[in-house]
Design an enzyme around this catalytic site. Structure first.
Site, short mmCIF file in Angstrom:
data_model
loop_
_atom_site.label_atom_id
_atom_site.label_comp_id
_atom_site.label_asym_id
_atom_site.label_seq_id
_atom_site.Cartn_x
_atom_site.Cartn_y
_atom_site.Cartn_z
N HIS A 191 -14.03 -0.37 -2.49
CA HIS A 191 -13.00 0.67 -2.57
C HIS A 191 -13.34 1.75 -1.52
CE1 HIS A 191 -9.70 2.85 -3.97
NE2 HIS A 191 -9.99 3.01 -5.25
N ARG B 74 -3.82 -3.44 -1.49
CA ARG B 74 -4.61 -3.46 -2.73
C ARG B 74 -4.50 -4.88 -3.28
NH1 ARG B 74 -5.38 0.75 -7.66
NH2 ARG B 74 -6.56 1.71 -5.98
N GLN C 24 -11.81 5.41 -1.63
CA GLN C 24 -12.34 6.24 -2.72
C GLN C 24 -13.63 6.93 -2.30
OE1 GLN C 24 -11.04 6.81 -5.98
NE2 GLN C 24 -12.61 8.40 -5.82
N ARG D 133 -8.52 12.33 -2.20
CA ARG D 133 -7.99 11.06 -1.70
C ARG D 133 -6.95 11.33 -0.61
NH1 ARG D 133 -8.36 6.44 -4.72
NH2 ARG D 133 -7.64 5.54 -2.75
N CYS E 298 -13.80 8.20 -10.54
CA CYS E 298 -12.74 7.94 -9.55
C CYS E 298 -11.36 7.86 -10.21
CB CYS E 298 -13.05 6.66 -8.78
SG CYS E 298 -13.17 5.21 -9.84
N ASP F 198 -17.57 5.03 -13.84
CA ASP F 198 -16.34 4.28 -13.56
C ASP F 198 -16.13 3.32 -14.73
OD1 ASP F 198 -14.05 3.37 -12.35
OD2 ASP F 198 -15.05 2.22 -10.79
N1 CP Z 1 -9.07 5.78 -8.00
C1 CP Z 1 -8.03 5.00 -7.74
O1 CP Z 1 -8.08 4.11 -6.88
O2 CP Z 1 -6.92 5.28 -8.49
P1 CP Z 1 -5.64 4.34 -8.58
O3 CP Z 1 -6.08 3.02 -9.15
O4 CP Z 1 -4.68 5.07 -9.50
O5 CP Z 1 -5.07 4.18 -7.20
#
Ligand code: CP
Length: 319
Positions: free
Chosen positions: A130, A103, A133, A293, A265, A225
């Site tokens: 992402h 990430r 997701q 997820r 999300c 989002d």
């Molecule tokens: N939706 C998502 O990626 O959540 P986090 O940022 O908590 O990992």
């Protein structure tokens, strides 16, 4: 040859379809109490430069449920690109683990890690995309509606990393996508161009408009989002008045069809992009997305690390 998933475009359409089938099977097996350990002896490193709840925990639990193990490396531990170069970190990670979930802020850093890492690298979010997701979102839509082809998703708000990945996945699966964004927050031209090309192949359409009511009118799902992504928190006060008309609230959901679901999300800024009433209401599938997820990433890990792998799944037909 190792496979990386830095963009959802790194997965072919048949591979996504197959991943969703495997994810659904793994979910059903889990609910039935069945266990097996196809990834016994395998290890996943998580190298995260941004905070996370869902992505981190779902990857960690996914590895555990598949019989493998994981190790988390947080923002202050590695010094990616400062204490040590990105290529050196990538090569070192490959000495210890079988896959790496990252990430990062800049999408290019995820690509650079993948380029130099000898084992598969999976993006758990970058500023641009992402992909994991979207796998969970597709699984959620398929569970809810039985099939993907012919559905219409309205994405309302900032054309951020989630919107980009939706654009690169949904049209080629035959899912129509209507985005309602303020003028200066619409998708980048290159992504939109690709989405339109994919839509032709998938027999779907992609539209960008300004009016959320227009976007949601024929939608089966309305997607919210954050108006300001991680790293953009300092822009929150400036963005709020721009995005206020793009809030997903009871009035906007009232303009959608009676069967239309609300997606998010998470994490949500309640009262900004979505109201409590919608997020906690009967049309919300946000926590189903969160649960999925886990199942979607289990399928992805199995596809990348298991045998037979993702490549052998590519014969699947469209959902
Ligand atoms: N939706 C998502 O990626 O959540 P986090 O940022 O908590 O990992």
């Amino acid at each position: 040859m190792k496979r990386d998933v830095i963009s959802i475009a790194d997965l072919s359409t048949p591979e996504i379809v197959a991943l969703l089938d495997v994810a659904a099977r793994l979910k059903a097996e889990r609910k039935a109490g069945l266990t097996n350990a196809p990834l016994a002896g395998k290890a996943l490193a998580l190298l995260f430069l941004k905070p996370s709840l869902r992505t981190r925990l779902s990857f960690e639990i996914a590895m555990e449920q598949l019989g493998g193990t994981s190790r988390f490396l947080g923002p202050t531990e590695v010094g990616l690109g400062t204490r040590e170069s990105v290529p050196d970190v990538a090569r070192t990670l490959g000495c210890y683990v079988d896959a790496v979930a990252v990430r990062v802020f800049a999408h290019e850093v995820a690509k650079e890690l993948a380029q130099h890492c000898p084992v598969p690298v999976i993006s758990g979010l970058s500023d641009d995309e992402h992909p994991c997701q979207i796998l969970a979102d597709l699984l959620t839509l398929k569970e809810r509606f039985g099939q993907l082809r012919g559905l219409t998703v309205a994405y309302v708000g900032d054309a951020n990393n989630v919107a980009n990945s939706l654009l690169l996945a949904l049209p080629r699966l035959g899912v129509n996508l209507c985005l309602a964004t303020p003028a200066e927050y619409e998708p980048a031209g290159a992504i939109l161009e690709q989405a339109h090309a994919d839509a032709k192949v998938g027999n779907a359409f992609v539209e960008v408009c300004r009016d959320p009511a227009v976007a949601v009118a024929n939608a089966d799902a309305v997607y919210a989002d954050s108006w300001y992504s991680m790293g953009q928190e300092h822009e929150a006060a400036r963005r709020r008045p721009i995005f206020k008309p793009y809030q997903i609230n009871e009035a906007l959901m009232g303009k959608a069809q009676s069967h239309t679901v609300a997606m998010h999300c998470l994490p949500a800024h309640r009262g900004d992009e979505i109201t409590d009433g919608v997020l906690d209401g009967p049309r919300s599938v946000a926590f189903q997305q969160a649960e999925n997820r886990l199942h979607a990433q289990k399928a992805l890990l199995l596809g990348l690390l298991g045998t037979p792998g993702l490549a052998s799944w590519a014969g699947s037909s469209l959902a």
